[in-house]
Design an enzyme around this catalytic site. Structure first.
Site, PDB file in Angstrom:
ATOM      1  CE  LYS A 234      -3.683   2.726   0.166  1.00 40.26           C
ATOM      2  NZ  LYS A 234      -4.589   2.959  -0.785  1.00 40.26           N
ATOM      3  CB  CYS A 288      -3.736   9.090   0.421  1.00 42.57           C
ATOM      4  SG  CYS A 288      -5.374   8.693   0.966  1.00 42.57           S
TER       5      CYS A 288
HETATM    6  N1  LIG Z   1      -9.796   9.128   1.717  1.00 40.75           N
HETATM    7  C1  LIG Z   1      -9.497   8.169   0.786  1.00 40.75           C
HETATM    8  O1  LIG Z   1      -9.373   8.502  -0.508  1.00 40.75           O
HETATM    9  C2  LIG Z   1      -8.581   6.903   1.361  1.00 40.75           C
HETATM   10  C3  LIG Z   1      -8.446   5.943   0.318  1.00 40.75           C
HETATM   11  C4  LIG Z   1      -7.812   4.759   0.702  1.00 40.75           C
HETATM   12  C5  LIG Z   1      -7.435   4.728   2.088  1.00 40.75           C
HETATM   13  N2  LIG Z   1      -7.553   5.622   2.742  1.00 40.75           N
HETATM   14  C6  LIG Z   1      -7.268   5.533   4.385  1.00 40.75           C
HETATM   15  O2  LIG Z   1      -8.302   5.203   4.898  1.00 40.75           O
HETATM   16  C7  LIG Z   1      -8.021   5.646   6.258  1.00 40.75           C
HETATM   17  C8  LIG Z   1      -9.560   6.321   6.862  1.00 40.75           C
HETATM   18  O3  LIG Z   1      -9.587   7.338   5.971  1.00 40.75           O
HETATM   19  P1  LIG Z   1     -10.950   8.249   5.736  1.00 40.75           P
HETATM   20  O4  LIG Z   1     -10.866   9.008   4.256  1.00 40.75           O
HETATM   21  O5  LIG Z   1     -12.189   7.418   5.767  1.00 40.75           O
HETATM   22  O6  LIG Z   1     -10.936   9.219   6.876  1.00 40.75           O
HETATM   23  P2  LIG Z   1     -12.044  10.337   7.303  1.00 40.75           P
HETATM   24  O7  LIG Z   1     -11.292  11.429   8.215  1.00 40.75           O
HETATM   25  O8  LIG Z   1     -12.935  10.661   6.167  1.00 40.75           O
HETATM   26  O9  LIG Z   1     -12.874   9.375   8.349  1.00 40.75           O
HETATM   27  C9  LIG Z   1     -12.278   9.058   9.623  1.00 40.75           C
HETATM   28  C10 LIG Z   1     -13.349   8.482  10.664  1.00 40.75           C
HETATM   29  O10 LIG Z   1     -12.816   7.921  11.686  1.00 40.75           O
HETATM   30  C11 LIG Z   1     -13.532   8.636  12.969  1.00 40.75           C
HETATM   31  N3  LIG Z   1     -12.402   8.493  14.140  1.00 40.75           N
HETATM   32  C12 LIG Z   1     -11.729   8.920  14.671  1.00 40.75           C
HETATM   33  N4  LIG Z   1     -11.038   8.415  15.852  1.00 40.75           N
HETATM   34  C13 LIG Z   1     -11.779   7.461  15.921  1.00 40.75           C
HETATM   35  C14 LIG Z   1     -11.637   6.254  16.568  1.00 40.75           C
HETATM   36  N5  LIG Z   1     -10.842   6.295  17.747  1.00 40.75           N
HETATM   37  N6  LIG Z   1     -12.588   5.162  16.773  1.00 40.75           N
HETATM   38  C15 LIG Z   1     -13.576   5.034  15.688  1.00 40.75           C
HETATM   39  N7  LIG Z   1     -13.697   6.109  14.959  1.00 40.75           N
HETATM   40  C16 LIG Z   1     -12.824   7.227  14.969  1.00 40.75           C
HETATM   41  C17 LIG Z   1     -13.518  10.043  12.610  1.00 40.75           C
HETATM   42  O11 LIG Z   1     -14.674  10.452  13.326  1.00 40.75           O
HETATM   43  C18 LIG Z   1     -14.172   9.643  11.031  1.00 40.75           C
HETATM   44  O12 LIG Z   1     -15.652   9.790  10.969  1.00 40.75           O
HETATM   45  C19 LIG Z   1      -7.029   6.331   6.330  1.00 40.75           C
HETATM   46  O13 LIG Z   1      -5.987   5.444   6.920  1.00 40.75           O
HETATM   47  C20 LIG Z   1      -6.613   6.551   4.924  1.00 40.75           C
HETATM   48  O14 LIG Z   1      -5.155   6.758   4.787  1.00 40.75           O
HETATM   49  C21 LIG Z   1      -8.456   6.964   2.586  1.00 40.75           C
HETATM   50  C1  LIG Z   2      -1.911   4.717  -5.710  1.00 41.51           C
HETATM   51  C2  LIG Z   2      -3.367   5.790  -5.719  1.00 41.51           C
HETATM   52  O1  LIG Z   2      -3.763   5.798  -6.812  1.00 41.51           O
HETATM   53  N1  LIG Z   2      -3.884   6.193  -4.539  1.00 41.51           N
HETATM   54  C3  LIG Z   2      -5.215   7.162  -4.872  1.00 41.51           C
HETATM   55  C4  LIG Z   2      -4.850   8.113  -3.896  1.00 41.51           C
HETATM   56  O2  LIG Z   2      -6.104   8.880  -4.252  1.00 41.51           O
HETATM   57  P1  LIG Z   2      -6.369  10.448  -3.557  1.00 41.51           P
HETATM   58  O3  LIG Z   2      -7.616  10.700  -3.349  1.00 41.51           O
HETATM   59  O4  LIG Z   2      -5.422  10.607  -2.753  1.00 41.51           O
HETATM   60  O5  LIG Z   2      -5.797  11.346  -5.015  1.00 41.51           O
HETATM   61  P2  LIG Z   2      -4.853  11.366  -6.071  1.00 41.51           P
HETATM   62  O6  LIG Z   2      -5.584  11.203  -7.360  1.00 41.51           O
HETATM   63  O7  LIG Z   2      -3.690  10.424  -5.711  1.00 41.51           O
HETATM   64  O8  LIG Z   2      -4.246  12.875  -5.728  1.00 41.51           O
HETATM   65  C5  LIG Z   2      -3.583  13.219  -4.996  1.00 41.51           C
HETATM   66  C6  LIG Z   2      -2.970  14.447  -5.188  1.00 41.51           C
HETATM   67  O9  LIG Z   2      -2.071  14.682  -6.289  1.00 41.51           O
HETATM   68  C7  LIG Z   2      -2.698  15.426  -7.477  1.00 41.51           C
HETATM   69  N2  LIG Z   2      -2.402  14.934  -8.699  1.00 41.51           N
HETATM   70  C8  LIG Z   2      -2.827  13.660  -8.928  1.00 41.51           C
HETATM   71  C9  LIG Z   2      -2.721  12.890  -9.990  1.00 41.51           C
HETATM   72  C10 LIG Z   2      -1.854  13.730 -11.275  1.00 41.51           C
HETATM   73  O10 LIG Z   2      -1.700  13.053 -12.262  1.00 41.51           O
HETATM   74  N3  LIG Z   2      -1.375  14.850 -10.818  1.00 41.51           N
HETATM   75  C11 LIG Z   2      -1.575  15.364  -9.579  1.00 41.51           C
HETATM   76  O11 LIG Z   2      -1.152  16.611  -9.451  1.00 41.51           O
HETATM   77  C12 LIG Z   2      -4.061  15.548  -6.998  1.00 41.51           C
HETATM   78  O12 LIG Z   2      -4.734  16.813  -7.635  1.00 41.51           O
HETATM   79  C13 LIG Z   2      -4.219  15.637  -5.571  1.00 41.51           C
HETATM   80  O13 LIG Z   2      -3.677  16.947  -4.866  1.00 41.51           O
HETATM   81  O14 LIG Z   2      -4.815   7.834  -2.680  1.00 41.51           O
HETATM   82  C14 LIG Z   2      -5.788   7.091  -2.038  1.00 41.51           C
HETATM   83  C15 LIG Z   2      -5.360   6.603  -0.667  1.00 41.51           C
HETATM   84  O15 LIG Z   2      -4.456   5.835  -0.448  1.00 41.51           O
HETATM   85  C16 LIG Z   2      -5.939   5.798  -2.766  1.00 41.51           C
HETATM   86  O16 LIG Z   2      -7.026   4.878  -2.377  1.00 41.51           O
HETATM   87  C17 LIG Z   2      -6.359   5.928  -4.244  1.00 41.51           C
HETATM   88  O17 LIG Z   2      -6.543   4.969  -4.977  1.00 41.51           O
END
Ligand SMILES: NC(=O)c1ccc[n+]([C@@H]2O[C@H](COP(=O)([O-])OP(=O)(O)OC[C@H]3O[C@@H](n4cnc5c(N)ncnc54)[C@H](O)[C@@H]3O)[C@@H](O)[C@H]2O)c1
Ligand SMILES: CC(=O)N[C@@H]1[C@@H](OP(=O)(O)OP(=O)(O)OC[C@H]2O[C@@H](n3ccc(=O)[nH]c3=O)[C@H](O)[C@@H]2O)O[C@H](CO)[C@@H](O)[C@@H]1O
Length: 478
Positions: A234, A288
């Site tokens: 990841k 992320c």
């Molecule tokens: N957002 C994305 O695009 C994305 C994609 C892939 C992975 N992730 C990963 O997923 C994880 C969560 O991201 P997200 O985007 O859902 O975050 P988010 O901020 O949208 O949601 C997090 C939630 O967790 C809750 N929370 C905080 N402390 C807590 C606790 N002690 N017990 C239970 N709930 C609690 C918060 O109140 C909130 O509702 C992160 O590790 C992130 O790196 C995010």
């Molecule tokens: C490996 C991968 O694909 N991971 C994705 C990523 O998703 P994300 O929501 O964080 O968004 P990104 O698209 O990565 O953008 C991040 C920033 O980079 C800028 N950007 C992006 C593309 C580009 O060509 N030029 C740019 O300038 C964009 O504007 C923004 O500011 O992480 C999530 C959590 O791990 C993953 O789940 C999700 O799959």
């Protein structure tokens, strides 16, 4: 209620374990009901009929309990939450320890951020692990979906669970199964856009996690050698993206020196399989991609010059964007310190209401630090506290004499932006989305416009998985 069943070390045959999962005999707890947790809890509830979601935000818990969806922009999620809560398959509580009590499958999807010192901040994960330990039973499986530094399951999760629960390692399972999900397409991704990776702290954890995710995903389940390998998968995905974007951004800074459209050159370079350069922009935001490099060089005693430099390149892009505006103003005999500038877009990427590490923060701060009067507009945001700018509404009768307009985030709503209302601003388009034939202002696209129609010049369209297609679809909207 029949006795619940634990999957880890279960003596039952696998078909019976699968049946138990699908008929609710393996109660599931999902910790974190945010942008990723709520869709995940919904999919688990749809699958098993027996999910307790835990979140410390009372507003989130109240919303889910009402069968409502507090996460915007996720197709199908509101209906899934309403349906699963309505039939009792999903309930929400504001006490993670209460959710742990009775659950046999524990899924952790809470935020993992970084500290000011550039190290992984696992305080929330550690807090949840302690809550789980209070309710952990022999045979339970704990799945970490939150992105964490490699070795977290081995060095943090297992020891804490053992110490706090009184169980021995080998009496419960721990696996890392990363969330390969993008905001805006969460349900599609969770259900199987990509193979699901699972890696356990022992082979039985891997087996049990693979059995679970074989049911969750329509795609393949890849069993990594161990949890640390899965955690590394990841983080490697994320750091690859940060380095790739840094390359695109550094190439974009050559645009004027070379006198070319760098985005065109990138698109054409990507017609060979070996090249898959991403797109230049104003920097890299979100919680992320900008954070994952710190899960390596902030955690391990390894130099890591490339990852550090890529972070510097991307973090420097807001200053590069403002410097470009300053030089264009200077060409008109103007300077930033007496300029008015409107910034379009505050979120880190289009369509996602998230401002963590958003490039717009650096853009507004750098503009203001140079004396400019800065306004900002973003229809997705209600609060603008993190920006050094005055929020304005798109419906406002703006003052029409901005010296500069900087498009940072290409929200679809900006397609309705009334460019003709403005006298004669210099426009810096950091995403190269503006049409110079439709807007009668001087537009400077960062990295050039990318005006090249490759499909029209090729005998057959690029292969479905070629970089040209991947670049066009990869990573949602910038
Ligand atoms: N957002 C994305 O695009 C994305 C994609 C892939 C992975 N992730 C990963 O997923 C994880 C969560 O991201 P997200 O985007 O859902 O975050 P988010 O901020 O949208 O949601 C997090 C939630 O967790 C809750 N929370 C905080 N402390 C807590 C606790 N002690 N017990 C239970 N709930 C609690 C918060 O109140 C909130 O509702 C992160 O590790 C992130 O790196 C995010
Ligand atoms: C490996 C991968 O694909 N991971 C994705 C990523 O998703 P994300 O929501 O964080 O968004 P990104 O698209 O990565 O953008 C991040 C920033 O980079 C800028 N950007 C992006 C593309 C580009 O060509 N030029 C740019 O300038 C964009 O504007 C923004 O500011 O992480 C999530 C959590 O791990 C993953 O789940 C999700 O799959």
């Amino acid at each position: 209620m029949t006795d619940s069943i634990g999957l880890y070390g279960s003596g039952l045959d696998e078909s019976r374990q699968e049946a138990a999962l699908l008929n609710g005999e393996v109660p599931v707890a999902v910790y974190g009901l945010g942008k990723m947790g709520l869709p995940l809890a919904g999919v688990y509830a749809e699958l098993t009929g027996n999910v307790t979601g835990a979140d410390v935000d009372p507003g989130v818990v109240a919303s889910v309990t009402r069968g409502e969806c507090h996460v915007d922009g996720e197709p199908g999620l509101a209906e899934l939450v309403e349906e699963t809560v309505g039939k009792g398959a999903l309930r929400a509580v504001d006490d993670p320890a209460a959710a742990a009590d009775g659950a046999r499958l524990h899924v952790v999807i809470v935020p993992t951020l970084i500290t000011d010192e550039g190290q992984a901040d696992l305080t929330i994960v550690e807090s949840v692990v302690e809550d789980i330990a209070a309710g952990l039973q022999e045979g339970d499986l704990v799945v970490i979906e939150s992105t964490v530094p490699p070795r977290t399951c081995e060095d943090v999760v297992v020891p804490r669970l053992a110490a706090e629960s009184g169980l021995d390692r080998g009496e419960f399972g721990v696996a890392f199964c990363p969330e390969r999900t993008e905001s805006g397409r969460a349900l599609r991704d969770i259900r199987g856009s990509w193979p699901k990776v699972v890696g356990g702290v022992d082979s039985e954890s891997t087996r049990a996690a693979a059995l679970v995710y074989d049911q969750v995903t329509d795609n393949d389940v890849i069993r990594a050698s161990d949890a640390t390998t899965a955690e590394s998968v990841k983080v490697f995905e994320g750091v690859y993206r940060d380095v790739n974007i840094a390359l695109a951004n550094e190439l974009a800074t050559y645009t004027d020196a070379l006198g070319i459209d760098v985005r065109e050159a990138i698109a054409v370079a990507n017609t060979v399989d070996e090249s898959d350069i991403l797109r230049p922009g104003p920097g890299v935001g979100g919680h992320c991609i900008p954070y994952y490099p710190y899960f390596l060089f902030g955690e391990f005693d390894v130099e890591s010059p490339l990852l550090r430099t890529a972070r510097e390149v991307n973090d420097e892009m807001p200053a590069f964007v403002v410097g470009k505006l300053a030089s264009l103003l200077a060409d008109r005999g103007r300077s930033l310190d007496d300029a008015t500038v409107l910034v379009l877009g505050g979120t880190y990427r289009a369509g996602v209401a998230e401002t963590r590490a958003s490039p717009a923060i650096g853009v507004t701060e750098t503009l203001a630090a140079n004396g400019a009067a800065v306004d900002i507009v973003d229809p997705m945001l209600d609060s603008f506290d993190e920006f050094d700018a005055t929020p304005v509404e798109m419906t406002d009768s703006y003052q029409t004499a901005y010296d500069g307009i900087v498009l940072v985030t290409a929200h679809a709503t900006f397609e309705a932006f009334d460019w003709a209302a403005f006298d004669d601003p210099i426009v810096v388009d950091t995403r190269a989305v503006l049409d110079p034939d439709a807007i009668a202002h001087d537009i400077y696209p960062i990295g050039g416009r990318g005006d090249v129609d490759i499909a029209a010049q090729t005998r057959s369209p690029p292969a479905a998985d070629s970089p040209a297609d991947t670049a066009a679809t990869d990573g949602g909207e910038d």
